[in-house]
Design an enzyme around this catalytic site. Structure first.
Site, PDB file in Angstrom:
ATOM      1  N   GLY A  12       0.815  -1.219   0.000  1.00  0.00           N
ATOM      2  CA  GLY A  12       0.000   0.000   0.000  1.00  0.00           C
ATOM      3  C   GLY A  12       0.846   1.266   0.000  1.00  0.00           C
ATOM      4  O   GLY A  12       2.034   1.234   0.328  1.00  0.00           O
ATOM      5  N   ARG A  16      -3.014   8.315   3.912  1.00  0.00           N
ATOM      6  CA  ARG A  16      -3.228   9.268   5.004  1.00  0.00           C
ATOM      7  C   ARG A  16      -1.951   9.970   5.467  1.00  0.00           C
ATOM      8  O   ARG A  16      -2.000  10.912   6.241  1.00  0.00           O
ATOM      9  CB  ARG A  16      -3.909   8.568   6.183  1.00  0.00           C
ATOM     10  CG  ARG A  16      -5.408   8.440   5.980  1.00  0.00           C
ATOM     11  CD  ARG A  16      -6.058   7.637   7.071  1.00  0.00           C
ATOM     12  NE  ARG A  16      -5.851   6.202   6.873  1.00  0.00           N
ATOM     13  CZ  ARG A  16      -6.208   5.266   7.759  1.00  0.00           C
ATOM     14  NH1 ARG A  16      -6.758   5.610   8.900  1.00  0.00           N
ATOM     15  NH2 ARG A  16      -6.003   3.989   7.502  1.00  0.00           N
ATOM     16  N   GLY A  78      -6.444  -5.822  -2.194  1.00  0.00           N
ATOM     17  CA  GLY A  78      -6.829  -6.318  -0.878  1.00  0.00           C
ATOM     18  C   GLY A  78      -5.764  -7.170  -0.214  1.00  0.00           C
ATOM     19  O   GLY A  78      -4.820  -7.633  -0.849  1.00  0.00           O
ATOM     20  N   ASP A 103       3.480  -1.695   8.812  1.00  0.00           N
ATOM     21  CA  ASP A 103       3.255  -0.406   9.489  1.00  0.00           C
ATOM     22  C   ASP A 103       2.924  -0.586  10.966  1.00  0.00           C
ATOM     23  O   ASP A 103       2.229   0.216  11.561  1.00  0.00           O
ATOM     24  CB  ASP A 103       2.153   0.392   8.780  1.00  0.00           C
ATOM     25  CG  ASP A 103       0.791  -0.295   8.852  1.00  0.00           C
ATOM     26  OD1 ASP A 103       0.706  -1.414   9.408  1.00  0.00           O
ATOM     27  OD2 ASP A 103      -0.187   0.296   8.352  1.00  0.00           O
ATOM     28  N   GLU A 155     -15.525  -6.694   8.599  1.00  0.00           N
ATOM     29  CA  GLU A 155     -14.870  -5.419   8.340  1.00  0.00           C
ATOM     30  C   GLU A 155     -15.757  -4.257   8.770  1.00  0.00           C
ATOM     31  O   GLU A 155     -16.993  -4.359   8.669  1.00  0.00           O
ATOM     32  CB  GLU A 155     -14.514  -5.300   6.861  1.00  0.00           C
ATOM     33  CG  GLU A 155     -13.345  -6.166   6.454  1.00  0.00           C
ATOM     34  CD  GLU A 155     -12.125  -5.927   7.311  1.00  0.00           C
ATOM     35  OE1 GLU A 155     -11.569  -4.817   7.262  1.00  0.00           O
ATOM     36  OE2 GLU A 155     -11.734  -6.835   8.074  1.00  0.00           O
ATOM     37  N   LYS A 351      38.791  20.626  15.767  1.00  0.00           N
ATOM     38  CA  LYS A 351      38.504  19.661  14.700  1.00  0.00           C
ATOM     39  C   LYS A 351      39.717  18.775  14.449  1.00  0.00           C
ATOM     40  O   LYS A 351      40.840  19.285  14.360  1.00  0.00           O
ATOM     41  CB  LYS A 351      38.157  20.425  13.417  1.00  0.00           C
ATOM     42  CG  LYS A 351      37.723  19.535  12.272  1.00  0.00           C
ATOM     43  CD  LYS A 351      38.153  20.061  10.902  1.00  0.00           C
ATOM     44  CE  LYS A 351      39.594  19.700  10.597  1.00  0.00           C
ATOM     45  NZ  LYS A 351      40.025  20.031   9.238  1.00  0.00           N
ATOM     46  N   TYR A 366      40.352  28.411  17.704  1.00  0.00           N
ATOM     47  CA  TYR A 366      40.110  27.381  16.711  1.00  0.00           C
ATOM     48  C   TYR A 366      41.342  26.492  16.642  1.00  0.00           C
ATOM     49  O   TYR A 366      42.436  26.955  16.318  1.00  0.00           O
ATOM     50  CB  TYR A 366      39.828  27.981  15.322  1.00  0.00           C
ATOM     51  CG  TYR A 366      39.807  26.890  14.267  1.00  0.00           C
ATOM     52  CD1 TYR A 366      38.810  25.915  14.289  1.00  0.00           C
ATOM     53  CD2 TYR A 366      40.807  26.791  13.298  1.00  0.00           C
ATOM     54  CE1 TYR A 366      38.807  24.878  13.377  1.00  0.00           C
ATOM     55  CE2 TYR A 366      40.807  25.753  12.375  1.00  0.00           C
ATOM     56  CZ  TYR A 366      39.804  24.801  12.421  1.00  0.00           C
ATOM     57  OH  TYR A 366      39.805  23.753  11.526  1.00  0.00           O
ATOM     58  N   TYR A 387      44.683  25.807   6.899  1.00  0.00           N
ATOM     59  CA  TYR A 387      44.220  25.700   5.507  1.00  0.00           C
ATOM     60  C   TYR A 387      44.865  26.790   4.664  1.00  0.00           C
ATOM     61  O   TYR A 387      44.768  27.973   4.992  1.00  0.00           O
ATOM     62  CB  TYR A 387      42.697  25.853   5.511  1.00  0.00           C
ATOM     63  CG  TYR A 387      42.031  25.620   4.175  1.00  0.00           C
ATOM     64  CD1 TYR A 387      42.343  24.512   3.402  1.00  0.00           C
ATOM     65  CD2 TYR A 387      41.062  26.507   3.706  1.00  0.00           C
ATOM     66  CE1 TYR A 387      41.705  24.298   2.190  1.00  0.00           C
ATOM     67  CE2 TYR A 387      40.421  26.296   2.499  1.00  0.00           C
ATOM     68  CZ  TYR A 387      40.746  25.183   1.739  1.00  0.00           C
ATOM     69  OH  TYR A 387      40.116  24.977   0.548  1.00  0.00           O
TER      70      TYR A 387
HETATM   71  C1  UD1 Z   1      -7.117  -4.655   7.669  1.00  0.00           C
HETATM   72  C2  UD1 Z   1      -8.050  -5.787   8.075  1.00  0.00           C
HETATM   73  C3  UD1 Z   1      -8.859  -5.384   9.283  1.00  0.00           C
HETATM   74  C4  UD1 Z   1      -7.939  -5.012  10.412  1.00  0.00           C
HETATM   75  C5  UD1 Z   1      -6.957  -3.937   9.963  1.00  0.00           C
HETATM   76  C6  UD1 Z   1      -5.927  -3.684  11.026  1.00  0.00           C
HETATM   77  C7  UD1 Z   1      -8.610  -6.906   5.971  1.00  0.00           C
HETATM   78  C8  UD1 Z   1      -9.645  -7.098   4.929  1.00  0.00           C
HETATM   79  N1  UD1 Z   1      -8.927  -6.093   6.953  1.00  0.00           N
HETATM   80  O1  UD1 Z   1      -7.929  -3.573   7.298  1.00  0.00           O
HETATM   81  O2  UD1 Z   1      -9.692  -6.450   9.697  1.00  0.00           O
HETATM   82  O3  UD1 Z   1      -8.686  -4.548  11.521  1.00  0.00           O
HETATM   83  O4  UD1 Z   1      -6.278  -4.343   8.775  1.00  0.00           O
HETATM   84  O5  UD1 Z   1      -5.115  -2.630  10.629  1.00  0.00           O
HETATM   85  O6  UD1 Z   1      -7.566  -7.496   5.896  1.00  0.00           O
HETATM   86  N2  UD1 Z   1      -1.905  -4.169   1.752  1.00  0.00           N
HETATM   87  C9  UD1 Z   1      -1.250  -4.667   0.655  1.00  0.00           C
HETATM   88  N3  UD1 Z   1      -1.941  -4.865  -0.483  1.00  0.00           N
HETATM   89  C10 UD1 Z   1      -3.272  -4.636  -0.574  1.00  0.00           C
HETATM   90  C11 UD1 Z   1      -3.937  -4.127   0.563  1.00  0.00           C
HETATM   91  C12 UD1 Z   1      -3.234  -3.930   1.705  1.00  0.00           C
HETATM   92  O7  UD1 Z   1      -0.034  -4.908   0.699  1.00  0.00           O
HETATM   93  O8  UD1 Z   1      -3.829  -4.866  -1.645  1.00  0.00           O
HETATM   94  C13 UD1 Z   1      -1.145  -3.940   2.983  1.00  0.00           C
HETATM   95  C14 UD1 Z   1      -1.065  -2.465   3.301  1.00  0.00           C
HETATM   96  O9  UD1 Z   1       0.115  -1.883   2.769  1.00  0.00           O
HETATM   97  C15 UD1 Z   1      -1.050  -2.472   4.827  1.00  0.00           C
HETATM   98  C16 UD1 Z   1      -1.816  -3.718   5.193  1.00  0.00           C
HETATM   99  O10 UD1 Z   1      -1.826  -4.533   4.051  1.00  0.00           O
HETATM  100  O11 UD1 Z   1       0.247  -2.602   5.342  1.00  0.00           O
HETATM  101  C17 UD1 Z   1      -3.227  -3.437   5.689  1.00  0.00           C
HETATM  102  O12 UD1 Z   1      -3.963  -2.814   4.671  1.00  0.00           O
HETATM  103  P1  UD1 Z   1      -5.106  -1.785   4.997  1.00  0.00           P
HETATM  104  O13 UD1 Z   1      -5.704  -1.334   3.724  1.00  0.00           O
HETATM  105  O14 UD1 Z   1      -4.605  -0.771   5.940  1.00  0.00           O
HETATM  106  O15 UD1 Z   1      -6.154  -2.744   5.742  1.00  0.00           O
HETATM  107  P2  UD1 Z   1      -7.442  -2.258   6.450  1.00  0.00           P
HETATM  108  O16 UD1 Z   1      -8.485  -2.032   5.421  1.00  0.00           O
HETATM  109  O17 UD1 Z   1      -7.131  -1.192   7.382  1.00  0.00           O
HETATM  110 CA    CA Z   2      -4.545   0.025   8.187  1.00  0.00          CA
END
Ligand code: UD1
Ligand code: CA
Length: 460
Positions: A12, A16, A78, A103, A155, A351, A366, A387
């Site tokens: 991701g 934000r 996702g 993160d 979710e 230095k 110095y 220098y």
């Molecule tokens: C996800 C969980 C949620 C949980 C929350 C905690 C799912 C569907 N939901 O939600 O239940 O409470 O985390 O923070 O899993 N990422 C990818 N590729 C993607 C999507 C996400 O690598 O296609 C990575 C993001 O970079 C991030 C992490 O997965 O590090 C979580 O993604 P994020 O979109 O923040 O998940 P949430 O929707 O917050």
């Molecule tokens: Ca998140």
């Protein structure tokens, strides 16, 4: 314990953060955010470590290098879709698959280990790390049956009114039996509010296949906090900073004002040292016992001996011995060694020099590229002229030499032991040991000069 594979999700962007830099590369305590997840994963001694990258993949790969294998997720469809990209890297692997986000910098490997141990102890196909949040909005909620058994994760977007009241949330950290994970991933469909492949659905699929899912509840909600914006980043900085300060205080260091004290991780400070406000101790620094550091001091990549005092000063890449006094208002620059008992103060800059034991450089001087012996006194405003516009040259000053005020020593130059340099001299020849060197125009007093001048003017 069975073998572990760790999958870290970092594809991701982190919208934000409102940044052109991918979220996981933002620095936290001087290290990119992603470093913390990678380190926590590595502490599990995984047989495989797979990092799922997408946004700014190159940047992340440059930083983590060969520490992980990379699965590229070109489109972020996702969390389950992200894990699917890592599946080819699990070829021939049989064991525990830990999934975590890049993160969550405060997550500890011991908490992850509990998740792994609970899975095998309870014969679960998967375990989920949950936590009870005072403000659960935005997170997936953990649904349980009346007996308290895990049912599913819903979710936030898909929550009904009652579900929204649940305050136990999914942290996003899981441990799966590798086979159960791979099988369930094949059956995940993007039929939800966002049209995404949810990793949380994997748990429901596992359950409907008749296998059990367990949970570990993280009691300390700080450990499982995800960082989404810069406010949370600053909050994590504070948490980690306090951890380091607490550790030092409990080991016998007095910190007068923790809220204005900044000490990098891993820095050692000896017992009974007092750290005063607005002090920064940075990477590579070691401070000895019984020192007083600060106020308003920055020390980077330097060693400070026992019983030394540093106030209102900056010290970089230098070595300070025992019982040395630095400050107020000094800049001790790279390559400097202050031997035991040295006193440096009041606007002196040093230095790439060695100042011998017990020597003093107290006022507005110095000293650059110099080897100063023991027991030397440098008067106010002395300059080693190192220098020539092209190259730097060294100055050598012997033991117990006395350098008068406002002396320039034009390097390369050697001043012998116990030599005296008269105030105001500009020394451009070596001075033998024990000699007095006067290198300035001889003073001439013209008696009655003012009176003659006035008479001359009146006569005109
Ligand atoms: C996800 C969980 C949620 C949980 C929350 C905690 C799912 C569907 N939901 O939600 O239940 O409470 O985390 O923070 O899993 N990422 C990818 N590729 C993607 C999507 C996400 O690598 O296609 C990575 C993001 O970079 C991030 C992490 O997965 O590090 C979580 O993604 P994020 O979109 O923040 O998940 P949430 O929707 O917050
Ligand atoms: Ca998140």
């Amino acid at each position: 314990m069975r073998r572990i594979a760790a999958i870290v999700l970092a594809a991701g962007l982190g919208t934000r953060m409102k940044s052109s830099l991918v979220k996981t590369m933002h620095p936290l305590r001087g290290k990119p955010l992603i470093r913390y997840s990678i380190d926590a994963a590595k502490e599990l001694e995984p047989a495989r470590l797979i990092l799922v990258v997408g946004h700014q993949a190159e940047r992340i790969m440059d930083t983590i290098g060969s520490e992980a294998a990379y699965a590229v997720q070109h489109e972020q469809k996702g969390t389950a879709h992200a894990v699917m990209q890592a599946v080819p890297f699990l070829e021939g692997f049989d064991g525990d698959v830990v999934v975590l986000y890049a993160d969550m910098p405060l997550l500890t490997s011991s908490l992850i280990r509990r998740l792994v141990e609970t899975r095998s102890a309870g014969a679960y196909a998967a375990t989920v790390l949950t936590s009870v949040f005072s403000n659960p909005s935005g997170y997936g909620r953990v649904m349980r049956d009346p007996a308290g058994e895990f049912l599913e994760i819903v979710e936030d977007r898909d929550c009904g009114l009652a579900e929204r009241q649940v305050d136990e949330v999914n942290t996003g950290v899981y441990c799966f039996d590798s086979r159960a994970l791979v099988e369930a991933l094949e059956r995940v469909r993007p039929d939800n509010a966002q049209g995404e492949y949810y990793l949380t659905d994997v748990l429901g699929i596992i359950k409907s296949a008749g296998r059990r899912v367990g949970t570990v509840v993280a009691e300390d909600e700080t450990l499982v906090a995800g960082i989404n914006d810069r406010k949370q980043l600053a909050w994590a900085e504070r948490v980690l900073r306090d951890r380091q300060l607490d550790k030092l205080m409990l080991s016998g260091v007095t910190i007068i004002d923790p809220s204005s004290t900044f000490i990098d991780d891993g820095i050692e400070v000896g017992r009974d040292t007092v750290i005063k406000p607005m002090t920064f101790l940075e990477r590579g620094t070691v401070v000895g016992k019984g020192c007083t550091i600060g106020p308003s001091t920055r020390i980077a990549d330097s060693v400070i001996g026992d019983g030394s005092t540093v106030e209102f000063s900056v010290i970089e890449e230098s070595c300070v011995g025992d019982d040395v006094r630095v400050g107020p208002f000094n800049h001790i620059r790279s390559g400097t060694r202050l031997c035991p008992g040295v006193k440096v103060g009041n606007f002196a800059e040093i230095k790439n020099s060695t100042i011998g034991a017990g020597s003093k450089v107290p006022h507005h001087s110095y000293v650059g590229d110099a080897d100063v012996g023991e027991g030397v006194n440098m008067g106010a405003g002395c300059v080693t002229v190192n220098y020539d516009g092209k190259r730097k040259h060294r100055t050598v000053i012997g033991d117990r030499a006395f350098v008068g005020c406002n002396v320039n020593i034009i390097a390369p130059r050697k001043i012998g032991d116990r030599a005296y340099l008269a105030a105001g001299s500009t020394v451009n020849a070596d001075v033998p040991p024990g000699a007095l060197s006067i290198a300035r125009a001889r003073q001439e007093n013209k008696e009655g000069w003012v009176k003659r001048k006035m008479e001359e003017e009146q006569g005109r």
